[in-house]
Structure formats: structure tokens, C-alpha cells
Design a protein around this motif. Structure first.
Motif: not given
Length: 297
Positions: A3-12
Motif C-alpha cells: 500500500h503506497r503512502s499518498l500525499n493529498l493536498h486539499l486547497v480551498s
């Protein structure tokens, strides 16, 4: 399976609540995932966006965004393209669909859902109401309630009321206490009344945790009716019997989240109002027929 580690960017450009809700709902369907959330809220200037782009360069990953400003959107999309990371405006497809159906263009207005309009003040008013009518307080004010929740202690009445208040619903909370009478305001309630119930073992565990939190270690847990198995079971059965006697619907919250419980309460409220409206229409029709009968004679 790795299972890959994922960087998820939430921009609002607003609070980021929409993005948080969407990611929470979607990621819940993936098991054993490791996602590092990078939350960037209130991004409304190029200087603020530059911090986002710097973070994106340092820890690349897919970007979900809700930005109204076209220049900020373009700069973010260009950086994502250069880094080779996917970038998605989560509201665009919904906006396009609604514009097509409504035949009107959406206004380019950031944080439109957070304006201080009548709906906003209705939610604030509902929150004040819940605070004033929690756990049996201010029962005389039940006539102002949109709904009344009843149930034994620690059956999630309070958190459900607060969740409903955030939807603008004034929810009163009345505990069902062994050997105690319900307030007379519930003899002929002016609003829907909904009972909350829970399985015995689950309630005992919640109550034990509550006692630990308030430092009630000195309480003899083998004899205390509050957590005694037979006493708690009898308390739950008595409360359910009481709801049945009054014809109040009951929700089992044992395996429900607060959100699911609140959604069911809203459905029951709609059904109550539909029945009441149908009854009033029938009564009005009967009155009209009664008045017309002498004239016809």
C-alpha cells in the motif's frame, strides 16, 4: 499487497469543509491506506498560494481544490502539470450540470455557503436552543422545538441534537430516568418526538467510560444501578415501552454514527409533518362538507 503512502493536498479559498467531507467519504472506502493530508484553507491571494505551491513542490501529490479566483486556479494547475500530479476542481462537474439545468451562470463568489444570511442565523439560533434545552433543561420551551429526542442517559441524545442544530433544527433533549415522570409538555407534543435506544452492553461500556472520565473510580461498579447489567437492561426496556405507549418511533443507535442517527431523525420528522398535513387536510374537508350539508338540505 503493498500500500503506497499518498500525499493529498486539499486547497480551498474557504474553510475547507467541503473538501474534508468529500475526502472523508471517499477514503472510507479504501482499506489499509496511508494518506497524509495537507490542508490549505483560506487561500485567497497569490502570496498565500505560493506557500501551497512550495509545499506541493516539497511533497508532491494529487490536489483537490475549490478555488474561485481564475488566476489562482491557473497557477495551481500549471504547477501540478509541471510536477506531473493530478489536479481536480471537485465542484466543476456539479456546477456545469446545474448551470445547464438552471440555464444560468453561477456567480464567482468564494465561500458563498458561509455567508451570514437568514440560514446562518437560523443555525446559530438552533445552537443556542440546544444549549438551553439539553438533558431536560427548560422543558417549558419544548413548544418551540422542531423535534424532541428522548432516551436513557448516554444514548447519544446530546451529540445528535448538536448535529441537528448545525442543520438549523431546534432539538430538545429529554432524558428518560427510571421512576421519574416525563415533563407534561410531552403529553401532547407540538413537534415530533423520537426515542433513541441502545444495546445493553454497549451502553454499559459507554457509562463505564463516562465514570472514568469524571473520576468516579470510587463507585462500586458491581452494585451501581447506572452500570449494573440487569438494571441497565430493565431501564432500556422500560424506556422503549414508554415510547411504544406514546407511539413515538425509536432509533437504535448502537451501530449508527451521529450523522446516520440525525439523518434518520430528519426522515421521521418529514413523515410526522406529512401525516399531520394529511390529517389537517382531511379535517378541513370534513368541516367543509359539514357546513355544506345544511345548505344543500
Amino acid at each position: 499487497m503493498s500500500h503506497r503512502s499518498l500525499n493529498l493536498h486539499l486547497v480551498s479559498d474557504s474553510t475547507g469543509e467541503t473538501l474534508n467531507s468529500i475526502t472523508r467519504a471517499t477514503l472510507s472506502r479504501f482499506e489499509n491506506h496511508h494518506v497524509v493530508h495537507h490542508r490549505w484553507s483560506l487561500i485567497r491571494s497569490r502570496l498565500q498560494l505560493d506557500r501551497v505551491l512550495e509545499g506541493l513542490n516539497h511533497e508532491p501529490g494529487p490536489v483537490l481544490f475549490t478555488l474561485v479566483d481564475r488566476s489562482l486556479r491557473l497557477a495551481l494547475e500549471e504547477t501540478c502539470s509541471r510536477l506531473g500530479v493530478p489536479c481536480l476542481s471537485v465542484l466543476d462537474e456539479v456546477m456545469d450540470l446545474l448551470q445547464g439545468q438552471l440555464g444560468a451562470r453561477a456567480k464567482e463568489k468564494r465561500a458563498a455557503q458561509h455567508v451570514m444570511d437568514a440560514d446562518y442565523f437560523r443555525r446559530i439560533d438552533a445552537m443556542h436552543y440546544v444549549l438551553s434545552h439539553d438533558d431536560g433543561q427548560g422543558t417549558a420551551g419544548i413548544h418551540e422545538a422542531d423535534v424532541c429526542l428522548v432516551g436513557v442517559s448516554r444514548s447519544s441524545k446530546t451529540p445528535t441534537c448538536f448535529y441537528l442544530a448545525n442543520r438549523g433544527i431546534k432539538a430538545a433533549n429529554v432524558p428518560i430516568v427510571p421512576k421519574s415522570e416525563l415533563p407534561p409538555e410531552l403529553d401532547a407534543p407540538p413537534c415530533p418526538v423520537v426515542g433513541l435506544t441502545i444495546e445493553t452492553n454497549a451502553l454499559i461500556e459507554i457509562r463505564r467510560h463516562r465514570l472514568r472520565l469524571i473520576g468516579a473510580d470510587g463507585v462500586r461498579q458491581d452494585t451501581n444501578d447506572y452500570i449494573d447489567h440487569d438494571s441497565v437492561k430493565a431501564e432500556i426496556l422500560s424506556a422503549r415501552r414508554l415510547c411504544n405507549q406514546h407511539g413515538w418511533p425509536v432509533i437504535d443507535v448502537t451501530r449508527r454514527s451521529i450523522e446516520e442517527t440525525a439523518a434518520t431523525v430528519l426522515q421521521l420528522m418529514e413523515a410526522w409533518h406529512a401525516r399531520r398535513s394529511a390529517t389537517q387536510d382531511a379535517d378541513a374537508a370534513a368541516d367543509a362538507a359539514a357546513r355544506a350539508a345544511p345548505a344543500a338540505g
